[in-house]
Enzyme design. Structure first.
Site, PDB file in Angstrom:
ATOM      1  N   ASP A   7     -40.314  11.760  94.493  1.00 20.77           N
ATOM      2  CA  ASP A   7     -40.454  10.394  94.968  1.00 20.77           C
ATOM      3  C   ASP A   7     -39.041   9.799  95.003  1.00 20.77           C
ATOM      4  O   ASP A   7     -38.116  10.333  94.395  1.00 20.77           O
ATOM      5  CB  ASP A   7     -41.363   9.621  94.006  1.00 20.77           C
ATOM      6  CG  ASP A   7     -41.435   8.154  94.320  1.00 20.77           C
ATOM      7  OD1 ASP A   7     -41.798   7.808  95.465  1.00 20.77           O
ATOM      8  OD2 ASP A   7     -41.118   7.340  93.443  1.00 20.77           O
ATOM      9  N   ASP A   9     -38.098   5.781  95.252  1.00 23.28           N
ATOM     10  CA  ASP A   9     -37.935   4.518  94.523  1.00 23.28           C
ATOM     11  C   ASP A   9     -38.416   4.653  93.082  1.00 23.28           C
ATOM     12  O   ASP A   9     -39.583   4.982  92.839  1.00 23.28           O
ATOM     13  CB  ASP A   9     -38.722   3.410  95.216  1.00 23.28           C
ATOM     14  CG  ASP A   9     -38.233   3.152  96.621  1.00 23.28           C
ATOM     15  OD1 ASP A   9     -37.391   2.270  96.793  1.00 23.28           O
ATOM     16  OD2 ASP A   9     -38.694   3.859  97.545  1.00 23.28           O
ATOM     17  N   ASP A 169     -42.898   8.396  89.455  1.00 20.92           N
ATOM     18  CA  ASP A 169     -42.785   7.346  88.445  1.00 20.92           C
ATOM     19  C   ASP A 169     -43.959   6.386  88.467  1.00 20.92           C
ATOM     20  O   ASP A 169     -43.836   5.265  87.964  1.00 20.92           O
ATOM     21  CB  ASP A 169     -41.501   6.535  88.686  1.00 20.92           C
ATOM     22  CG  ASP A 169     -41.614   5.634  89.918  1.00 20.92           C
ATOM     23  OD1 ASP A 169     -41.310   4.427  89.800  1.00 20.92           O
ATOM     24  OD2 ASP A 169     -42.014   6.117  90.980  1.00 20.92           O
TER      25      ASP A 169
END
Length: 223
Positions: A7, A9, A169
């Protein structure tokens, strides 16, 4: 080939401050000033533009789904204009990526950021060429937590989608990996790090130094 898909961001880079600035530009257009607070709202920023607009409008007592939709293009415009003012790669991230490449893994990015903005940011950070593939929110007709963007990233890397691991995250990343029946590794050093253990990923990552060995344990090594 086994692949490692990241991922963007909150995983590879902390983009929260530039995202919050773009959302606050929308609230200033509404005559409200800066509604979102960098120290307090970074976790919401990493959940995307509409999450930030929703939070801010709720805080103002002005929430309206139509207003969120109306201002989302303005947010993207503001973000595009100042995409890397405060953004930084997490410490050790690129060192870990290079170790993975040296060990023969394919390495790519699967993000819910619009593809054009993800490409622009990675180019601006000077690391786009290190990643063999990038799939964004609008690359396919579906986005995470559908497993298809993850599968597509692995395929573009020349890998087997069943032999990949997703580094993320958020609950979205956890659900994406679960839907794909592949392991997930969730980082704990982002704004929502304290919440990651409750999602029960296959591994938690407290520092990028540990990532190569975590990947080896979860998906093995390439021949």
């Amino acid at each position: 080939m086994r692949t490692v898909v990241f991922d963007l961001d909150g995983t590879l880079a902390d983009t929260s401050q530039d995202l919050l600035a773009a959302a606050n530009a929308c609230f200033r257009d509404l005559g409200e000033g800066d509604v979102l607070i960098p120290e307090q709202d970074a976790g919401t920023a990493l959940r995307g533009g509409k999450a930030m607009l929703t939070l801010g409008l709720e805080r103002l007592g002005r929430y309206d789904a139509a207003l969120v939709d109306a201002y989302y293009p303005r947010l993207l415009e503001a973000y595009d204009a100042a995409i890397d003012t405060h953004t930084f790669l997490y410490p050790g991230a690129m060192d870990a990526v290079h170790v993975l490449l040296d060990r023969g893994y394919g390495v790519g990015i699967c993000t819910n950021k619009p593809e054009r903005l993800a490409e622009k940011l990675m180019q601006s950070l000077g690391v786009r060429d290190v990643f063999g593939a990038l799939v964004g929110a609008d690359t396919l007709p579906v986005r995470k937590p559908s497993p298809e963007p993850l599968f597509e990233t692995a395929r573009r890397l020349g890998g087997d989608p069943a032999k990949t691991v997703l580094i993320g995250d958020s609950v979205t990343d956890r659900e994406t990996a679960r839907a794909a029946s592949v392991p997930s590794v969730l980082v704990t050093f982002g704004p929502s790090g304290e919440d990651m253990a409750a999602l029960e990923p296959e591994a938690l990552l407290h520092s990028y130094d540990a990532l190569p060995d975590v990947v080896l344990r979860l998906i093995g090594q390439n021949p």
